[in-house]
Write an enzyme that holds these catalytic residues in place. Structure first.
Site, PDB file in Angstrom:
ATOM      1  N   ASP A  34       1.214   1.790  -7.791  1.00 49.09           N
ATOM      2  CA  ASP A  34       2.231   2.224  -8.954  1.00 49.09           C
ATOM      3  C   ASP A  34       1.741   2.655 -10.120  1.00 49.09           C
ATOM      4  O   ASP A  34       0.348   2.365 -10.498  1.00 49.09           O
ATOM      5  CB  ASP A  34       2.967   0.832  -8.974  1.00 49.09           C
ATOM      6  CG  ASP A  34       2.168  -0.230 -10.062  1.00 49.09           C
ATOM      7  OD1 ASP A  34       1.202  -0.457  -9.516  1.00 49.09           O
ATOM      8  OD2 ASP A  34       2.644  -0.696 -11.048  1.00 49.09           O
ATOM      9  N   LYS A  89     -12.944   4.280  -6.108  1.00 46.74           N
ATOM     10  CA  LYS A  89     -13.228   5.276  -7.154  1.00 46.74           C
ATOM     11  C   LYS A  89     -14.757   4.849  -7.341  1.00 46.74           C
ATOM     12  O   LYS A  89     -15.178   4.106  -8.563  1.00 46.74           O
ATOM     13  CB  LYS A  89     -12.726   5.022  -8.470  1.00 46.74           C
ATOM     14  CG  LYS A  89     -11.159   5.500  -8.114  1.00 46.74           C
ATOM     15  CD  LYS A  89     -10.275   5.182  -9.479  1.00 46.74           C
ATOM     16  CE  LYS A  89      -9.077   5.506  -9.298  1.00 46.74           C
ATOM     17  NZ  LYS A  89      -8.134   5.213 -10.631  1.00 46.74           N
ATOM     18  N   GLU A 115      -7.302  -4.436   0.355  1.00 49.32           N
ATOM     19  CA  GLU A 115      -6.982  -3.982  -0.991  1.00 49.32           C
ATOM     20  C   GLU A 115      -6.587  -2.487  -0.860  1.00 49.32           C
ATOM     21  O   GLU A 115      -7.122  -1.615  -0.141  1.00 49.32           O
ATOM     22  CB  GLU A 115      -8.067  -4.258  -1.869  1.00 49.32           C
ATOM     23  CG  GLU A 115      -8.247  -3.755  -3.233  1.00 49.32           C
ATOM     24  CD  GLU A 115      -7.008  -4.408  -4.042  1.00 49.32           C
ATOM     25  OE1 GLU A 115      -5.851  -4.342  -3.666  1.00 49.32           O
ATOM     26  OE2 GLU A 115      -7.288  -5.175  -5.129  1.00 49.32           O
ATOM     27  N   ASP A 116      -5.566  -2.205  -1.728  1.00 54.08           N
ATOM     28  CA  ASP A 116      -5.283  -0.678  -1.977  1.00 54.08           C
ATOM     29  C   ASP A 116      -6.487   0.238  -2.490  1.00 54.08           C
ATOM     30  O   ASP A 116      -6.586   1.207  -1.882  1.00 54.08           O
ATOM     31  CB  ASP A 116      -4.120  -0.574  -2.593  1.00 54.08           C
ATOM     32  CG  ASP A 116      -4.115  -1.320  -4.042  1.00 54.08           C
ATOM     33  OD1 ASP A 116      -5.062  -1.620  -4.464  1.00 54.08           O
ATOM     34  OD2 ASP A 116      -3.094  -0.902  -4.968  1.00 54.08           O
ATOM     35  N   GLY A 168       0.029  -3.815  -4.399  1.00 57.04           N
ATOM     36  CA  GLY A 168      -0.324  -2.456  -3.945  1.00 57.04           C
ATOM     37  C   GLY A 168      -0.649  -2.311  -2.703  1.00 57.04           C
ATOM     38  O   GLY A 168      -0.456  -1.214  -2.156  1.00 57.04           O
ATOM     39  N   ARG A 181       5.715   3.293  -5.953  1.00 58.75           N
ATOM     40  CA  ARG A 181       5.247   2.695  -4.741  1.00 58.75           C
ATOM     41  C   ARG A 181       5.770   3.007  -3.336  1.00 58.75           C
ATOM     42  O   ARG A 181       5.018   3.033  -2.328  1.00 58.75           O
ATOM     43  CB  ARG A 181       5.521   1.050  -4.810  1.00 58.75           C
ATOM     44  CG  ARG A 181       4.603   0.335  -5.973  1.00 58.75           C
ATOM     45  CD  ARG A 181       4.902  -1.078  -5.610  1.00 58.75           C
ATOM     46  NE  ARG A 181       4.349  -2.019  -7.048  1.00 58.75           N
ATOM     47  CZ  ARG A 181       3.193  -2.089  -7.393  1.00 58.75           C
ATOM     48  NH1 ARG A 181       2.092  -1.885  -6.744  1.00 58.75           N
ATOM     49  NH2 ARG A 181       3.099  -3.155  -8.453  1.00 58.75           N
ATOM     50  N   THR A 238     -11.792  -6.899  -9.646  1.00 58.80           N
ATOM     51  CA  THR A 238     -10.736  -7.813  -8.866  1.00 58.80           C
ATOM     52  C   THR A 238     -11.482  -8.155  -7.735  1.00 58.80           C
ATOM     53  O   THR A 238     -11.539  -9.429  -7.343  1.00 58.80           O
ATOM     54  CB  THR A 238      -9.528  -6.850  -8.850  1.00 58.80           C
ATOM     55  OG1 THR A 238      -8.949  -6.397  -9.863  1.00 58.80           O
ATOM     56  CG2 THR A 238      -8.523  -7.525  -7.885  1.00 58.80           C
ATOM     57  N   ASP A 291     -11.565  -0.162  -8.198  1.00 61.80           N
ATOM     58  CA  ASP A 291     -11.402   0.663  -9.393  1.00 61.80           C
ATOM     59  C   ASP A 291     -12.910   0.358 -10.011  1.00 61.80           C
ATOM     60  O   ASP A 291     -13.958   0.658  -9.501  1.00 61.80           O
ATOM     61  CB  ASP A 291     -10.461   0.771 -10.170  1.00 61.80           C
ATOM     62  CG  ASP A 291     -10.485   1.795 -11.514  1.00 61.80           C
ATOM     63  OD1 ASP A 291     -11.150   2.296 -11.431  1.00 61.80           O
ATOM     64  OD2 ASP A 291      -9.671   1.305 -12.270  1.00 61.80           O
ATOM     65  N   SER A 292     -12.838  -0.537 -11.008  1.00 62.56           N
ATOM     66  CA  SER A 292     -13.964  -1.128 -11.535  1.00 62.56           C
ATOM     67  C   SER A 292     -14.654  -2.058 -10.579  1.00 62.56           C
ATOM     68  O   SER A 292     -15.986  -2.236 -10.748  1.00 62.56           O
ATOM     69  CB  SER A 292     -13.680  -1.701 -12.841  1.00 62.56           C
ATOM     70  OG  SER A 292     -12.891  -3.096 -12.529  1.00 62.56           O
TER      71      SER A 292
HETATM   72  P1  IMP Z   1     -10.268  -2.960 -10.453  1.00 65.30           P
HETATM   73  O1  IMP Z   1     -10.270  -4.329 -10.590  1.00 65.30           O
HETATM   74  O2  IMP Z   1     -10.591  -2.366 -11.610  1.00 65.30           O
HETATM   75  O3  IMP Z   1     -10.976  -2.798  -9.202  1.00 65.30           O
HETATM   76  O4  IMP Z   1      -8.806  -2.660 -10.256  1.00 65.30           O
HETATM   77  C1  IMP Z   1      -8.224  -2.649  -8.896  1.00 65.30           C
HETATM   78  C2  IMP Z   1      -6.547  -2.919  -9.080  1.00 65.30           C
HETATM   79  O5  IMP Z   1      -6.404  -1.867 -10.058  1.00 65.30           O
HETATM   80  C3  IMP Z   1      -6.223  -2.231  -7.908  1.00 65.30           C
HETATM   81  O6  IMP Z   1      -6.121  -3.206  -6.840  1.00 65.30           O
HETATM   82  C4  IMP Z   1      -4.839  -1.561  -8.480  1.00 65.30           C
HETATM   83  O7  IMP Z   1      -3.788  -2.568  -8.211  1.00 65.30           O
HETATM   84  C5  IMP Z   1      -5.119  -1.178  -9.780  1.00 65.30           C
HETATM   85  N1  IMP Z   1      -5.647   0.124  -9.876  1.00 65.30           N
HETATM   86  C6  IMP Z   1      -6.730   0.638 -10.073  1.00 65.30           C
HETATM   87  N2  IMP Z   1      -6.955   2.172  -9.982  1.00 65.30           N
HETATM   88  C7  IMP Z   1      -5.487   2.640  -9.877  1.00 65.30           C
HETATM   89  C8  IMP Z   1      -4.970   3.736  -9.796  1.00 65.30           C
HETATM   90  O8  IMP Z   1      -5.496   4.924  -9.692  1.00 65.30           O
HETATM   91  N3  IMP Z   1      -3.636   3.758  -9.449  1.00 65.30           N
HETATM   92  C9  IMP Z   1      -2.852   2.613  -9.264  1.00 65.30           C
HETATM   93  N4  IMP Z   1      -3.272   1.409  -9.326  1.00 65.30           N
HETATM   94  C10 IMP Z   1      -4.585   1.190  -9.783  1.00 65.30           C
HETATM   95 MG    MG Z   2      -4.260  -3.727  -5.748  1.00 66.27          MG
END
Ligand code: IMP
Ligand code: MG
Length: 185
Positions: free
Chosen positions: A168, A140, A108-109, A54, A174, A116, A112-113
């Site tokens: 994506d 977020k 990082e793009d 991403g 993308r 990662t 979210d949570s």
């Molecule tokens: P996390 O581990 O929940 O913070 O998720 C991180 C990864 O989930 C990011 O690196 C993205 O690849 C993917 N991701 C989270 N939210 C989105 C979104 O709204 N659109 C696309 N990819 C997302």
């Molecule tokens: Mg990512």
């Protein structure tokens, strides 16, 4: 020149997305983030670690705009299926580079949570870098389940799913220069 104007609504698989952050708006924010990185890391030969897939487009623009001597490495992890984060992380492409005593910037793009990023930071910290910071284009805040420090943030956004500019939805979207957000009505 090819037409650059993107439509206000796009359809990907079963979902409709509406234009959210335009290319121009994104580039203004990227330039601001790059400037801060430039000032802090100018003579430090930082190592950018780009989280694939991403972040590829954001990283390219950010690192060019920072315009300082640096090294660039890539890591690929998977924790996401469709629209939901699973929390567990699989390393698909690892790092060859030594992080010890390096100034490391993780690119990082979207956070979210935060699972990662938290996992990556934990792994990187073990190697005792000189500094370890995060540049995330999108965050977020309402979704964050872990406490992580993000030094460079482009935009804080709602929990709605976004695509474009590297991000994506099940492999699609993308290529878009702008960022689109799920249309929830
Ligand atoms: P996390 O581990 O929940 O913070 O998720 C991180 C990864 O989930 C990011 O690196 C993205 O690849 C993917 N991701 C989270 N939210 C989105 C979104 O709204 N659109 C696309 N990819 C997302
Ligand atoms: Mg990512």
């Amino acid at each position: 020149m090819l037409a650059v104007k993107q439509p206000p609504l796009i359809q990907i698989h079963d979902k409709t997305f509406r234009i959210f952050l335009t290319e121009a708006k994104i580039q203004v924010q990227v330039a601001k983030m790059a400037e801060k990185i430039q000032v802090r890391f100018k003579h430090k030969n930082p190592l950018f670690i780009v989280v694939l897939n991403g972040a590829f487009m954001f990283a390219s623009d950010l690192i060019k705009a920072a315009n300082i001597p640096c090294e660039i490495a890539f890591i690929r992890v998977a924790s996401y299926r469709g629209m939901e984060s699973s929390g567990d992380l699989k390393e698909l492409l690892g790092l060859q580079e030594e992080l010890n005593n390096r100034h490391v910037i993780v690119v990082e793009d979207i956070v979210d949570s935060g699972h990662t990023m938290a996992r990556l930071l934990e792994d990187f910290r073990v190697e005792q870098p000189a500094s370890l910071s995060v540049a995330a284009l999108l965050v977020k805040p309402e979704q964050m389940k872990t406490q992580i420090n993000i030094e460079y943030t482009g935009f804080e956004i709602s929990e709605l799913f976004v695509v474009g500019y590297g991000l994506d939805y099940d492999g699609q979207g993308r290529y878009l220069k702008d960022i689109y957000q799920l249309k929830d009505d």
